[in-house]
Scaffold this motif. Structure first.
Motif, short mmCIF file in Angstrom:
data_model
loop_
_atom_site.label_atom_id
_atom_site.label_comp_id
_atom_site.label_asym_id
_atom_site.label_seq_id
_atom_site.Cartn_x
_atom_site.Cartn_y
_atom_site.Cartn_z
N UNK A 41 1.05 -1.28 -0.05
CA UNK A 41 -0.14 -0.18 -0.15
C UNK A 41 1.03 1.41 -0.22
N UNK A 42 1.90 0.97 0.50
CA UNK A 42 3.35 2.87 0.04
C UNK A 42 3.53 2.39 -0.74
N UNK A 43 3.75 1.62 -1.95
CA UNK A 43 4.30 1.77 -3.26
C UNK A 43 3.31 2.67 -3.46
N UNK A 44 1.93 2.82 -3.24
CA UNK A 44 0.89 3.99 -4.24
C UNK A 44 0.61 5.31 -4.34
N UNK A 45 2.06 5.44 -3.02
CA UNK A 45 2.73 7.19 -2.31
C UNK A 45 2.89 8.00 -4.05
N UNK A 46 3.49 7.04 -4.54
CA UNK A 46 4.48 7.38 -5.71
C UNK A 46 4.06 8.86 -6.54
N UNK A 47 4.61 9.61 -6.81
CA UNK A 47 4.09 11.06 -7.67
C UNK A 47 3.04 11.50 -6.67
N UNK A 48 2.43 12.29 -7.96
CA UNK A 48 1.44 13.50 -7.36
C UNK A 48 0.51 13.62 -7.88
N UNK A 49 -0.31 14.17 -7.87
CA UNK A 49 -1.15 14.98 -9.15
C UNK A 49 -1.41 16.23 -8.76
N UNK A 50 -1.32 16.80 -9.85
CA UNK A 50 -1.59 18.81 -10.02
C UNK A 50 -2.92 19.23 -10.82
N UNK A 51 -4.10 18.65 -10.01
CA UNK A 51 -5.39 18.53 -10.34
C UNK A 51 -6.14 19.01 -9.31
N UNK A 52 -7.44 20.00 -9.01
CA UNK A 52 -7.46 20.49 -7.45
C UNK A 52 -8.16 19.82 -6.69
N UNK A 53 -7.87 20.55 -5.73
CA UNK A 53 -7.75 20.08 -4.47
C UNK A 53 -9.49 19.47 -4.22
N UNK A 54 -9.66 18.34 -4.07
CA UNK A 54 -10.77 17.23 -3.32
C UNK A 54 -10.49 17.16 -2.00
N UNK A 55 -12.10 17.46 -1.83
CA UNK A 55 -12.18 16.37 -0.20
C UNK A 55 -13.26 15.81 0.26
N UNK A 56 -12.47 14.45 0.36
CA UNK A 56 -13.21 13.51 0.30
C UNK A 56 -13.93 12.56 1.63
N UNK A 57 -14.62 11.91 1.99
CA UNK A 57 -14.75 11.65 3.42
C UNK A 57 -14.45 10.49 3.29
N UNK A 58 -14.25 9.44 3.38
CA UNK A 58 -14.14 8.02 3.74
C UNK A 58 -14.92 7.48 5.12
#
Length: 227
Positions: A41-58
């Motif tokens: 699961x830690x590998x999922x953090x590679x790279x980062x999007x420059x799209x507009x910020x979203x707020x998501x509730x889980x």
């Protein structure tokens, strides 16, 4: 359905899919163990999007200290960091309180909600309110038979009936005659479906045993007594 909602829904679905990868890795981690799943699961953090910020509730039905859900949350946080999402995580094993958490997310005007439907009927009204507010909702872990009826955008998880049937067949191969199917949360539709699947294919006797999954000493003593 306006263009803004469609765009937000598409992007939210992609974000949810990335977070759901942690659910799949954890659910299939029996061969390699929890540590390997956590590393993956830690590998999922590679790279980062420059799209507009979203707020998501889980919002899940997790009980405090449940290590399964600790891994799911970690995966969701990794996906959120990668996709420029502010993740608001909350949980409560009480379905009525979980529904209240959905309402809290609606009040916060989040851009999307990911929710578990362990007890779908209890969540139906809250999910409908979110959709009425124009907030896309996806489901995970529980509710595979209910998510379409409730109008969710997507569902991430496995069919526990199929999983149970496969295990029942494995028990037959092993020559088992008597099986105890432990359910750690009474009323959880996925857990009930899993044990029903076992009973469907297993040629021996299957007995469902209900335990309080939040109290491990009690779980151990209850299972030991049954054995």
């Amino acid at each position: 359905m306006d263009r803004t909602f469609r765009t937000r829904s598409r992007r939210f679905a992609l974000v949810a899919a990335a977070a759901a990868a942690a659910l799949i890795v954890t659910g299939c981690s029996s061969d390699s163990g929890g540590k390997k799943a956590e590393e993956d699961t830690g590998n999922a953090s590679a790279g980062k999007a420059d799209t507009p910020r979203m707020k998501v509730a889980m919002i899940t039905h997790a009980a405090p200290g449940d290590t399964f859900w600790d891994l799911i949350r970690k995966g969701a946080e990794a996906a959120a960091a990668k996709d420029n999402v502010e993740l608001v995580y909350s949980s409560n094993p009480d379905s009525a309180k979980q529904a209240n958490l959905v309402q809290n997310a609606i009040d916060q005007k989040v851009d999307g909600i990911a929710v578990t439907l362990a007890k779908p009927d209890a969540m139906k009204s809250a999910v409908a309110k979110a959709e009425k507010a124009g907030i896309p909702v996806v489901g995970l872990n529980g509710g595979i038979d209910d998510w379409k009826e409730q109008g969710l955008l997507e569902y991430f998880g496995q069919d526990e009936s199929v999983a149970g049937e496969a295990f029942g067949e494995k028990l037959n191969e092993l020559g088992a005659k008597n099986n105890i199917c432990v359910i750690q949360e009474q009323g959880h539709v996925a857990l009930e479906a899993r044990c029903a699947g076992v009973k469907k294919t297993f040629k021996g006797k299957t007995t469902n045993l209900y335990v309080n999954g939040t109290n491990m000493p009690s779980v151990k003593s209850t299972i030991t007594a049954k054995l």
